[in-house]
Scaffold this active site. Sequence first.
Site, PDB file in Angstrom:
ATOM      1  N   GLY A  15      65.950  61.166  23.814  1.00 35.29           N
ATOM      2  CA  GLY A  15      67.195  60.436  23.572  1.00 35.29           C
ATOM      3  C   GLY A  15      67.120  59.043  24.163  1.00 35.29           C
ATOM      4  O   GLY A  15      66.031  58.449  24.217  1.00 35.29           O
ATOM      5  N   GLU A  16      68.283  58.494  24.589  1.00 35.67           N
ATOM      6  CA  GLU A  16      68.334  57.131  25.178  1.00 35.67           C
ATOM      7  C   GLU A  16      67.936  56.055  24.180  1.00 35.67           C
ATOM      8  O   GLU A  16      67.648  54.927  24.577  1.00 35.67           O
ATOM      9  CB  GLU A  16      67.380  56.965  26.367  1.00 35.67           C
ATOM     10  CG  GLU A  16      67.546  57.901  27.502  1.00 35.67           C
ATOM     11  CD  GLU A  16      66.529  57.649  28.621  1.00 35.67           C
ATOM     12  OE1 GLU A  16      65.718  56.708  28.531  1.00 35.67           O
ATOM     13  OE2 GLU A  16      66.564  58.415  29.601  1.00 35.67           O
ATOM     14  N   ALA A  17      67.857  56.367  22.891  1.00 39.90           N
ATOM     15  CA  ALA A  17      67.331  55.445  21.880  1.00 39.90           C
ATOM     16  C   ALA A  17      65.844  55.175  22.057  1.00 39.90           C
ATOM     17  O   ALA A  17      65.300  54.230  21.469  1.00 39.90           O
ATOM     18  CB  ALA A  17      68.094  54.114  21.829  1.00 39.90           C
TER      19      ALA A  17
END
Lengths: 338, 338
Positions: free
Chosen positions: A303-305
């Site tokens: 995640g977290e881009a």
Amino acid sequence: MSFASLDEVHAFCRALPQGDGLAATTAKERQASLTKPPGSLGRLEELAAWMAHWQGRALPRLERVAIAVFAGNHGVTARGVSAYPQSVTAQMVLNFQRGGAAINQIAKAAGAELRVVPIELERPTQDFTVGPAMSANDFLAAVNIGYATVQPDDDLLAVGEMGIGNTTAASALCAALLGNGAEPWAGRGTGVDDDGLARKRRAIDAALARHRNVLGDALQAAAALGGRELAAIAGAVLAARKHGIPTLLDGFVATAAILPVARPYPAILDHCKAAHVSAEAGHRRLLNELGLRPLLDLDMRLGEASGAAVAMSLLRAAIACHHGMATFSEAGVAEAQG
Amino acid sequence: MSFASLDEVHAFCRALPQGDGLAATTAKERQASLTKPPGSLGRLEELAAWMAHWQGRALPRLERVAIAVFAGNHGVTARGVSAYPQSVTAQMVLNFQRGGAAINQIAKAAGAELRVVPIELERPTQDFTVGPAMSANDFLAAVNIGYATVQPDDDLLAVGEMGIGNTTAASALCAALLGNGAEPWAGRGTGVDDDGLARKRRAIDAALARHRNVLGDALQAAAALGGRELAAIAGAVLAARKHGIPTLLDGFVATAAILPVARPYPAILDHCKAAHVSAEAGHRRLLNELGLRPLLDLDMRLGEASGAAVAMSLLRAAIACHHGMATFSEAGVAEAQG
């Protein structure tokens, strides 16, 4: 702009901006003139034309590149669905703000501006096995925060998230809008054990039963089962469409976040690319359902881009070739024989 | 160093340097301490440990990053196997030298130094349907040129090629060393039509028959069927192993170039990664045969090390995370429960 009702969101989605077909055509003609066999740069050529289409520039640019990471907390963590405590969401937001997380390093390498947007972390959504995760107003507030995070002159947007428990919300949305119950959609997220995975699936199936009366409207489903950071991602994707900004979706949660829009309005995905396919169980299935072919397949599941930020370098390579290469006539190179 | 005989190449390959397992272990321990769920960066974690292993540094560096593009000409073009005339090889080398090709743009975006090495373009290899493409001495000369192109203090190497007709040579090597004749290995290269593809397959099958007596020694096969730029790639990969330099193989031709070493000495691939899988027909099959999983799958089929250069950005992202991320204790983030 801000949405005052779910109906206003529906109205926006019924009249999505269409991009600039002429810019895309001109970009494709330029690609055909460059010193390489036609089509030999593969998806890099497709990416150049896609950016041209949505930016409305035959020579698209990547000067202002933004990564938006939204964070939210989830009441469903009370059901023991995650390997980490809810407090980690705020701890990781602090880590983002101090520059210590993976996304900070990847954003810097990608030449991108990182926008970290925590949304009411001290006020988690309601445990969706008990009641709706959010009211319609809470959902709209988060959509509007996401919308406002995008700047009209951004050249490229990546959307991602942080939120302990949010693969549970994402899996619930997939099950509600695409069917087949919790089992095929719920995976191990940050690394929950077998018992935790069983609890996660039970919580999702309980929520599907509890909220079945509202699931016919995809936006109501997003309020009942989603999360603030997911709603904000949807808002950011709508803003990107409004401003003509090509958009990279990160992993499973970010893709599930746009599902409540994409299910009734599939055209929303036209200005989006799936940056990567996550190792999280449901993502490949979700991409297949949406007809999205990921740019990367690196077993990432953070995640977290982070996956979207890694994929930005592919777009930079595509644009570098599109701008910088010589044409056959400029270089004095013979073209293919009849 | 330079190889004076095929036997000296064999001797080198029987005693390949082994890398630094302790550096890799230390790198893996660091990865486990960083603020992310264990394994959640997927192949980026694997790449960091792999670079640590071959550089012999627990914190690998990417300061001096080199891309070597070797060019050669092929007598087999007389058989009508390519969509482009042989003169395009020299024209494209000039394009590389003037900065107009795809690889120039991608190398710049990747922060890499481009080394363009044309090898006797005015003296094509012999048409291998008539006789051996190269003598053993011509083959060794090209291997030695490739070897000398690598600098001992390079931190990363990408190898690629340019040579009209060289997918015919690459396909012939695959068929000779892996079997099944020309059909599954020969594809359209730069875009040859159906008649050209049929001519290409006939030329390869004719060469396999003509040279069958020497194909038992993979290096003799490389001389009889390969090309100078393929031999130089093999030499560069050997030099990278000598100096502890992680190496990215570009597409079908670059992978086939190392096959005459990898077939008898599979350990040569330990310091190599397949940067991408090309759209050229035989590449996916070749990677499967060699047990290589590509980093990218973008339908590219240009050569010039272009796919390897794009993949460099993944390694930069991996190293950026490995160096820059905070540990759980530094960031005050809670680790996984139970």
